[in-house]
Motif scaffolding. Structure first.
Motif, PDB file in Angstrom:
ATOM      1  N   ALA A 158       0.822  -1.208   0.000  1.00  0.00           N
ATOM      2  CA  ALA A 158       0.000   0.000   0.000  1.00  0.00           C
ATOM      3  C   ALA A 158       0.857   1.260   0.000  1.00  0.00           C
ATOM      4  CB  ALA A 158      -0.936  -0.006   1.211  1.00  0.00           C
ATOM      5  N   ILE A 159       1.922   1.251   0.795  1.00  0.00           N
ATOM      6  CA  ILE A 159       2.804   2.419   0.827  1.00  0.00           C
ATOM      7  C   ILE A 159       3.517   2.588  -0.504  1.00  0.00           C
ATOM      8  CG2 ILE A 159       4.953   3.296   1.823  1.00  0.00           C
ATOM      9  CD1 ILE A 159       3.918   2.378   4.546  1.00  0.00           C
ATOM     10  N   GLY A 160       3.939   1.497  -1.104  1.00  0.00           N
ATOM     11  CA  GLY A 160       4.577   1.572  -2.411  1.00  0.00           C
ATOM     12  C   GLY A 160       3.657   2.165  -3.464  1.00  0.00           C
ATOM     13  N   ILE A 161       2.369   1.793  -3.419  1.00  0.00           N
ATOM     14  CA  ILE A 161       1.390   2.343  -4.345  1.00  0.00           C
ATOM     15  C   ILE A 161       1.238   3.853  -4.120  1.00  0.00           C
ATOM     16  CG2 ILE A 161      -1.067   2.366  -4.949  1.00  0.00           C
ATOM     17  CD1 ILE A 161      -1.046  -0.682  -4.323  1.00  0.00           C
ATOM     18  N   ALA A 162       1.087   4.240  -2.849  1.00  0.00           N
ATOM     19  CA  ALA A 162       0.945   5.661  -2.532  1.00  0.00           C
ATOM     20  C   ALA A 162       2.159   6.448  -3.011  1.00  0.00           C
ATOM     21  CB  ALA A 162       0.755   5.841  -1.026  1.00  0.00           C
ATOM     22  N   ARG A 163       3.345   5.901  -2.803  1.00  0.00           N
ATOM     23  CA  ARG A 163       4.567   6.590  -3.227  1.00  0.00           C
ATOM     24  C   ARG A 163       4.663   6.675  -4.747  1.00  0.00           C
ATOM     25  NH1 ARG A 163       9.527   4.067  -1.717  1.00  0.00           N
ATOM     26  NH2 ARG A 163      10.492   6.096  -2.112  1.00  0.00           N
ATOM     27  N   ALA A 164       4.202   5.637  -5.451  1.00  0.00           N
ATOM     28  CA  ALA A 164       4.257   5.647  -6.913  1.00  0.00           C
ATOM     29  C   ALA A 164       3.430   6.791  -7.481  1.00  0.00           C
ATOM     30  CB  ALA A 164       3.760   4.312  -7.466  1.00  0.00           C
ATOM     31  N   PHE A 165       2.247   7.011  -6.917  1.00  0.00           N
ATOM     32  CA  PHE A 165       1.404   8.093  -7.410  1.00  0.00           C
ATOM     33  C   PHE A 165       1.937   9.457  -6.970  1.00  0.00           C
ATOM     34  CE2 PHE A 165      -1.472   4.489  -7.882  1.00  0.00           C
ATOM     35  CZ  PHE A 165      -1.884   4.694  -9.191  1.00  0.00           C
ATOM     36  N   MET A 166       2.515   9.491  -5.788  1.00  0.00           N
ATOM     37  CA  MET A 166       3.118  10.743  -5.322  1.00  0.00           C
ATOM     38  C   MET A 166       4.282  11.133  -6.233  1.00  0.00           C
ATOM     39  SD  MET A 166       4.285  11.531  -1.419  1.00  0.00           S
ATOM     40  CE  MET A 166       4.483  13.209  -0.842  1.00  0.00           C
ATOM     41  N   TYR A 167       5.117  10.160  -6.584  1.00  0.00           N
ATOM     42  CA  TYR A 167       6.262  10.431  -7.446  1.00  0.00           C
ATOM     43  C   TYR A 167       5.806  10.852  -8.842  1.00  0.00           C
ATOM     44  CZ  TYR A 167      10.704   9.878  -9.865  1.00  0.00           C
ATOM     45  OH  TYR A 167      11.833  10.111 -10.611  1.00  0.00           O
ATOM     46  N   ALA A 168       4.778  10.158  -9.373  1.00  0.00           N
ATOM     47  CA  ALA A 168       4.280  10.496 -10.704  1.00  0.00           C
ATOM     48  C   ALA A 168       3.760  11.931 -10.737  1.00  0.00           C
ATOM     49  CB  ALA A 168       3.178   9.527 -11.115  1.00  0.00           C
ATOM     50  N   GLY A 169       3.007  12.314  -9.712  1.00  0.00           N
ATOM     51  CA  GLY A 169       2.503  13.681  -9.654  1.00  0.00           C
ATOM     52  C   GLY A 169       3.621  14.700  -9.548  1.00  0.00           C
ATOM     53  N   ASN A 170       4.626  14.373  -8.742  1.00  0.00           N
ATOM     54  CA  ASN A 170       5.767  15.270  -8.566  1.00  0.00           C
ATOM     55  C   ASN A 170       6.518  15.488  -9.877  1.00  0.00           C
ATOM     56  OD1 ASN A 170       8.958  15.307  -7.890  1.00  0.00           O
ATOM     57  ND2 ASN A 170       7.842  16.461  -6.322  1.00  0.00           N
ATOM     58  N   ARG A 171       6.568  14.438 -10.710  1.00  0.00           N
ATOM     59  CA  ARG A 171       7.325  14.510 -11.964  1.00  0.00           C
ATOM     60  C   ARG A 171       6.460  14.904 -13.158  1.00  0.00           C
ATOM     61  NH1 ARG A 171      12.781  14.562 -10.714  1.00  0.00           N
ATOM     62  NH2 ARG A 171      12.877  13.651  -8.638  1.00  0.00           N
ATOM     63  N   GLY A 172       5.165  15.139 -12.915  1.00  0.00           N
ATOM     64  CA  GLY A 172       4.295  15.560 -13.999  1.00  0.00           C
ATOM     65  C   GLY A 172       3.848  14.438 -14.908  1.00  0.00           C
ATOM     66  N   HIS A 173       3.857  13.199 -14.406  1.00  0.00           N
ATOM     67  CA  HIS A 173       3.416  12.060 -15.207  1.00  0.00           C
ATOM     68  C   HIS A 173       1.903  11.879 -15.100  1.00  0.00           C
ATOM     69  CE1 HIS A 173       7.657  10.080 -14.722  1.00  0.00           C
ATOM     70  NE2 HIS A 173       7.668  11.146 -15.483  1.00  0.00           N
ATOM     71  N   LEU A 174       1.298  11.316 -16.143  1.00  0.00           N
ATOM     72  CA  LEU A 174      -0.123  11.014 -16.128  1.00  0.00           C
ATOM     73  C   LEU A 174      -0.432   9.871 -15.170  1.00  0.00           C
ATOM     74  CD1 LEU A 174      -0.896  11.067 -19.964  1.00  0.00           C
ATOM     75  CD2 LEU A 174      -1.432  12.846 -18.284  1.00  0.00           C
ATOM     76  N   LEU A 175      -1.700   9.779 -14.776  1.00  0.00           N
ATOM     77  CA  LEU A 175      -2.164   8.624 -14.007  1.00  0.00           C
ATOM     78  C   LEU A 175      -2.021   7.356 -14.831  1.00  0.00           C
ATOM     79  CD1 LEU A 175      -3.826   7.279 -11.661  1.00  0.00           C
ATOM     80  CD2 LEU A 175      -5.881   7.914 -12.952  1.00  0.00           C
ATOM     81  N   TYR A 176      -2.559   7.388 -16.059  1.00  0.00           N
ATOM     82  CA  TYR A 176      -2.510   6.216 -16.930  1.00  0.00           C
ATOM     83  C   TYR A 176      -2.839   6.655 -18.344  1.00  0.00           C
ATOM     84  CZ  TYR A 176      -3.775   1.594 -18.833  1.00  0.00           C
ATOM     85  OH  TYR A 176      -3.850   0.443 -19.593  1.00  0.00           O
ATOM     86  N   ASP A 177      -2.231   6.015 -19.314  1.00  0.00           N
ATOM     87  CA  ASP A 177      -2.542   6.223 -20.723  1.00  0.00           C
ATOM     88  C   ASP A 177      -2.486   4.858 -21.398  1.00  0.00           C
ATOM     89  OD1 ASP A 177      -2.722   6.785 -23.388  1.00  0.00           O
ATOM     90  OD2 ASP A 177      -1.113   8.270 -23.438  1.00  0.00           O
ATOM     91  N   PRO A 178      -3.666   4.259 -21.711  1.00  0.00           N
ATOM     92  CA  PRO A 178      -3.669   2.911 -22.288  1.00  0.00           C
ATOM     93  C   PRO A 178      -3.025   2.836 -23.664  1.00  0.00           C
ATOM     94  CG  PRO A 178      -5.874   3.872 -22.330  1.00  0.00           C
ATOM     95  CD  PRO A 178      -5.027   4.785 -21.508  1.00  0.00           C
ATOM     96  N   ALA A 179      -2.857   3.966 -24.327  1.00  0.00           N
ATOM     97  CA  ALA A 179      -2.213   3.964 -25.640  1.00  0.00           C
ATOM     98  C   ALA A 179      -0.694   3.907 -25.550  1.00  0.00           C
ATOM     99  CB  ALA A 179      -2.636   5.205 -26.428  1.00  0.00           C
ATOM    100  N   LEU A 180      -0.175   4.110 -24.357  1.00  0.00           N
ATOM    101  CA  LEU A 180       1.274   4.122 -24.151  1.00  0.00           C
ATOM    102  C   LEU A 180       1.763   2.717 -23.823  1.00  0.00           C
ATOM    103  CD1 LEU A 180       3.669   6.153 -23.995  1.00  0.00           C
ATOM    104  CD2 LEU A 180       3.258   6.247 -21.524  1.00  0.00           C
ATOM    105  N   ALA A 181       2.747   2.243 -24.543  1.00  0.00           N
ATOM    106  CA  ALA A 181       3.273   0.896 -24.324  1.00  0.00           C
ATOM    107  C   ALA A 181       4.159   0.847 -23.085  1.00  0.00           C
ATOM    108  CB  ALA A 181       4.068   0.439 -25.544  1.00  0.00           C
ATOM    109  N   VAL A 182       4.108  -0.282 -22.384  1.00  0.00           N
ATOM    110  CA  VAL A 182       5.030  -0.507 -21.270  1.00  0.00           C
ATOM    111  C   VAL A 182       6.427  -0.721 -21.833  1.00  0.00           C
ATOM    112  CG1 VAL A 182       5.652  -2.072 -19.391  1.00  0.00           C
ATOM    113  CG2 VAL A 182       3.250  -1.473 -19.773  1.00  0.00           C
TER     114      VAL A 182
END
Length: 216
Positions: free
Chosen positions: A129-153
């Motif tokens: 749970a903490i890892g998930i929270a940190r992942a979204f915190m980091y994404a927001g800090n870096r200006g990344h989207l929540l999700y884009d299904p058109a973007l390949a992994v």
């Protein structure tokens, strides 16, 4: 100088640097990793002082925080040089710190049990749970989207691509978080990782379920 005093001084130094961080690498991340590192050190027979010092300083050295790997390690070394530590102790701490970061899978393998414990403790805090929270915190800090299904992994990438390429919070699960369980070094960490890894998978299942419902 007693080692307890060295630890306390290092706490103040690190807290002053990271207390206001909003990328998921704040003081409470350090404190959680320190507790995990202490537990793993006892289970694995590692030197607790080396582990604790390396944990406290590991994000001072992180290029994400310091701007570059070289400047981060220089800041750590300058701090250690003014402490009454032996050269062997300082080198051991620096060595443990140098292998903590994931770097898109391009990090160097840990060479001592202390380095293994520090790396495992840091990676455990990126799970569950903490890892998930940190992942979204980091994404927001870096200006990344929540999700884009058109973007390949990104299956393979250089360290530079991992740091600066286009990604999303959900993509980060596949590009790092879900890989961590199989990259841990110690048996103690692997046991702790099981339920945290399962929670990542459960979260993704629910996320896609809700995403699909919203798109209908």
């Amino acid at each position: 100088m007693e080692k307890e005093v060295i630890i306390r001084q290092t706490e103040y130094f690190v807290k002053d640097k990271l207390d206001d961080d909003t990328s998921g690498h704040d003081w409470w991340h350090i404190e959680r990793v320190r507790r995990l590192g202490g537990y793993l050190a006892k289970q694995e027979g590692a030197d607790l002082f080396i582990v604790e010092m390396a944990v406290l300083l590991h994000d001072i050295a992180d290029e994400k925080m310091a701007g570059s790997e070289a400047s981060g390690m220089q800041a750590v070394q300058q701090w250690l040089w003014q402490l009454p530590l032996s050269r062997a102790e300082s080198e051991h701490i620096v060595s443990a710190i140098s292998t903590v970061s994931y770097k898109g899978g391009h990090g160097s393998p840990p060479r001592t049990i202390e380095a293994m414990v520090v790396q495992d403790a840091d990676r455990l805090d990126a799970l569950g749970a903490i890892g998930i929270a940190r992942a979204f915190m980091y994404a927001g800090n870096r200006g990344h989207l929540l999700y884009d299904p058109a973007l390949a992994v990104r299956e393979t990438m250089t360290k530079q691509e991992y740091r600066h390429g286009r990604s999303t919070a959900i993509h980060h699960f596949y590009e790092k978080l879900l890989k961590l369980k199989d990259l841990l070094n110690t048996e103690s960490a692997k046991k702790l990782a099981e339920h945290r890894h399962q929670f990542l998978e459960q979260f993704l299942h629910q996320f896609y379920r809700e995403w699909d419902e919203a798109m209908e």
